[in-house]
Motif scaffolding. Sequence first.
Motif, PDB file in Angstrom:
ATOM      1  N   ARG A  64       0.926  -1.122   0.108  1.00  0.00           N
ATOM      2  CA  ARG A  64      -0.078   0.048  -0.021  1.00  0.00           C
ATOM      3  C   ARG A  64       0.806   1.253  -0.090  1.00  0.00           C
ATOM      4  O   ARG A  64       0.405   2.241  -0.624  1.00  0.00           O
ATOM      5  N   ASN A  65       1.993   1.119   0.668  1.00  0.00           N
ATOM      6  CA  ASN A  65       2.729   2.367   0.679  1.00  0.00           C
ATOM      7  C   ASN A  65       3.422   2.514  -0.611  1.00  0.00           C
ATOM      8  O   ASN A  65       3.677   3.816  -1.044  1.00  0.00           O
ATOM      9  N   LYS A  81       9.814  -2.778 -14.787  1.00  0.00           N
ATOM     10  CA  LYS A  81       8.969  -2.716 -13.494  1.00  0.00           C
ATOM     11  C   LYS A  81       9.953  -2.012 -12.310  1.00  0.00           C
ATOM     12  O   LYS A  81       9.061  -1.852 -11.232  1.00  0.00           O
ATOM     13  N   VAL A  82      10.995  -1.370 -12.492  1.00  0.00           N
ATOM     14  CA  VAL A  82      11.639  -0.754 -11.642  1.00  0.00           C
ATOM     15  C   VAL A  82      11.055   0.702 -11.498  1.00  0.00           C
ATOM     16  O   VAL A  82      10.983   1.453 -12.442  1.00  0.00           O
ATOM     17  N   GLN A 182      -1.988  -8.160  -8.080  1.00  0.00           N
ATOM     18  CA  GLN A 182      -1.489  -8.752  -9.326  1.00  0.00           C
ATOM     19  C   GLN A 182      -0.441  -7.763  -9.843  1.00  0.00           C
ATOM     20  O   GLN A 182       0.806  -8.369 -10.270  1.00  0.00           O
ATOM     21  N   SER A 183      -0.506  -6.411  -9.701  1.00  0.00           N
ATOM     22  CA  SER A 183       0.473  -5.344 -10.446  1.00  0.00           C
ATOM     23  C   SER A 183       1.413  -4.711  -9.539  1.00  0.00           C
ATOM     24  O   SER A 183       2.360  -4.374 -10.136  1.00  0.00           O
ATOM     25  N   ILE A 184       1.151  -4.595  -8.162  1.00  0.00           N
ATOM     26  CA  ILE A 184       2.065  -4.122  -7.361  1.00  0.00           C
ATOM     27  C   ILE A 184       3.241  -4.912  -7.097  1.00  0.00           C
ATOM     28  O   ILE A 184       4.211  -4.442  -6.961  1.00  0.00           O
ATOM     29  N   ALA A 190      11.217  -5.781  -8.136  1.00  0.00           N
ATOM     30  CA  ALA A 190      12.093  -5.591  -9.024  1.00  0.00           C
ATOM     31  C   ALA A 190      12.861  -4.267  -8.515  1.00  0.00           C
ATOM     32  O   ALA A 190      14.100  -3.948  -8.657  1.00  0.00           O
ATOM     33  N   THR A 191      12.196  -3.355  -7.853  1.00  0.00           N
ATOM     34  CA  THR A 191      12.672  -2.120  -7.363  1.00  0.00           C
ATOM     35  C   THR A 191      13.570  -2.533  -6.325  1.00  0.00           C
ATOM     36  O   THR A 191      14.701  -1.944  -5.955  1.00  0.00           O
ATOM     37  N   PHE A 192      13.184  -3.363  -5.221  1.00  0.00           N
ATOM     38  CA  PHE A 192      14.015  -3.654  -4.152  1.00  0.00           C
ATOM     39  C   PHE A 192      15.182  -4.516  -4.677  1.00  0.00           C
ATOM     40  O   PHE A 192      16.530  -4.427  -4.058  1.00  0.00           O
ATOM     41  N   ARG A 193      14.987  -5.458  -5.587  1.00  0.00           N
ATOM     42  CA  ARG A 193      16.219  -6.108  -6.246  1.00  0.00           C
ATOM     43  C   ARG A 193      17.141  -5.147  -6.827  1.00  0.00           C
ATOM     44  O   ARG A 193      18.354  -5.347  -6.648  1.00  0.00           O
TER      45      ARG A 193
END
Length: 308
Positions: A64-65, A81-82, A182-184, A190-193
């Motif tokens: 949610r954040n 997706k980053v 499904q989308s978040i 991807a961003t955390f990776r």
Amino acid sequence: IVLRELEKPPAPGPGRDDPWGIIRNVVYKSPTPLTAPTSIPHLFYTRDVDWFHADGNTRSLLERNVAQGIALGAKVDPSTKVSTFVAKNIVRLQEIVGKLNAPRWPADVFGAIDDAKAKRGEVIYSTRKYPAADGKHYSCLDCHASRQSQLFSINVIGTDPIRAKNFGQPLNGKPFYEVIEQSIPPIVEATFRAEGVPLGPTTTNEWRATGQYVARQLDGIWATAPYLHNGSVPTLYHLLLPTDERPTTFHLGHRSYDPMHIGYEIKVNKPVFTYNSSSVGGSNAGHEFGTKLSDSERWDLIEYLKTL
């Protein structure tokens, strides 16, 4: 500009917005009128909450954040997706928020609590039962005993239904919560990776549409005005009055506290924003539990609420 073109009354105003309307508009490019501004909730004891938001629609605090961050301007690369949100900052902010406890009544500023009145109020809070539309009788404690999410139907509470109903509206033929589920997560992962930040074992991906509202423990309730999920009632005293005796308009966007009635001063000079309970999604009706107390009982209950 897109939001201003789509925005319809009521204007969100200070401390309020229509988060899921914004996310539909910005994240999913689905033109949606912002008809359900919601009062931004307090963050006390977030670590103990099981389902978040006024309607208890998610366990996924991180997701949610992230969704809110994207709605407020973080970009997402459609191929990788980053996102441009900073993963380590979100993790740090969640850690800080998780440490927040409710503030105590500042007796040195607003005056000492009257212990005798508070004790009488505690009895009212704990034992006085009020009838509800489901045929049951509830005390304040029955509904607000836990920091965990206890859901109540709109018919029982009687408050403005639009916020709870809007989240359940489908998006492109799918339940909205399924679209988020499904989308978040791919964006989060991807961003955390990309940043080399571990997601951790507590990451969840649970969303639902309840069509109901949550009642939780009232820790620090004196510091959380305005009241109800849409912020339509300025003080605790007014919340304990029948709907037709509550203010239909009052001012927000200022810092004038009313320590007697517990909440916002209703009228201030040079108001920033005027709340209007006749606006779409802004009704101040409902939650008429305790509204038939005598005035002395009402003041005793308010005195006890200062102690929470």
